[in-house]
Structure formats: C-alpha cells, structure tokens
Design an enzyme around this catalytic site. Structure first.
Site, PDB file in Angstrom:
ATOM      1  CG  HIS A  77       6.735   5.629  -1.533  1.00 21.63           C
ATOM      2  ND1 HIS A  77       5.520   6.261  -1.541  1.00 21.63           N
ATOM      3  CD2 HIS A  77       7.446   6.190  -2.543  1.00 21.63           C
ATOM      4  CE1 HIS A  77       5.498   7.163  -2.503  1.00 21.63           C
ATOM      5  NE2 HIS A  77       6.652   7.128  -3.130  1.00 21.63           N
ATOM      6  CD  GLU A  79       4.501   2.711   1.923  1.00 22.23           C
ATOM      7  OE1 GLU A  79       3.684   3.136   1.085  1.00 22.23           O
ATOM      8  OE2 GLU A  79       5.255   3.465   2.562  1.00 22.23           O
ATOM      9  CB  CYS A 123       1.259   5.447  -1.820  1.00 19.71           C
ATOM     10  SG  CYS A 123       2.178   6.892  -1.285  1.00 19.71           S
TER      11      CYS A 123
END
Length: 124
Positions: A77, A79, A123
């Site tokens: 993802h 980040e 997440c």
C-alpha cells in the site's frame, strides 16, 4: 493617552509584514503535503480496484523524503511504499544528518522525527 500608563504599539513596517508573508510561503503547509499525496494517489488509476486510490508522503523537517502510492491491487500500500522510499533516501549520500548513528539506528531515529501523510487512514 497621557497619564494612563498605556502605550500604543507602533504599526509594523511594511517590510516586516512582507518578510513574514514570504516566510509563510517558504514553509510548506499540511495542505501542501496532502496535495502532493493526492497527486501521487492518481498514479494508481486503473490498477488498484477494488481498493481505493491512495497516496502518501514522508516529511522530515519540512522536506518530503519519501513518496508512495498504491500501485497495484494485492501489492504494498501507499504508506509502505512511501516509508520504503524514505528509507532508501536516508541511506543515500544525499541525506545529510548530524547524527552519529548509522544504518538501522539512523533510519529508526530519522523516521521517528517524520510525519506521514496518507490520503486514507492506513490499514493495520
């Protein structure tokens, strides 16, 4: 106002006001960093469905040192990509640090001083 002990403040000189305005413009704002994260998020268009488009930047002392976006569904993802990019930058010759730490210690110290901007709650 004589005899009251009150003193009027002199109006600021125009050069002082202009200096403050220039300083404000020179220091990037939260909006600036979020705008960059939004720009990065768009790079995932057509590749991340059913996940949303997400961008992220890592900021250290007012400078972006890492960028990332969710590139492909099922992969890292935004980040994670931004933190990996920041790690590579910290390890590079470009990164100048007054720290006596090296390697993993330098990475951990520097990242602990950073702010992570993400266009979606990360997440877990």
């Amino acid at each position: 106002m004589r005899g009251t002990g009150l003193r009027c403040a002199l109006p600021p000189r125009i050069t002082d006001v202009l200096s403050l305005l220039r300083l404000k413009e020179a220091v990037p704002s939260h909006e600036h960093f979020m705008q960059r994260a939004l720009e990065l998020a768009v790079r995932g268009t057509g590749c991340t469905s059913p996940n949303p488009l997400v961008g992220s930047v890592v900021v250290h002392n007012g400078h972006i040192i890492g960028e990332g976006w969710h590139e492909v569904y099922g992969q890292a993802h935004a980040e994670v990509n931004a933190l990996n990019d920041a790690r590579r930058f910290i390890q590079s010759d470009e990164f100048s640090s007054s720290s006596d730490k090296t390697g993993d210690e330098l990475i951990v110290q520097t990242l602990s001083e950073c702010t992570l901007y993400v266009t979606l709650e990360p997440c877990n």
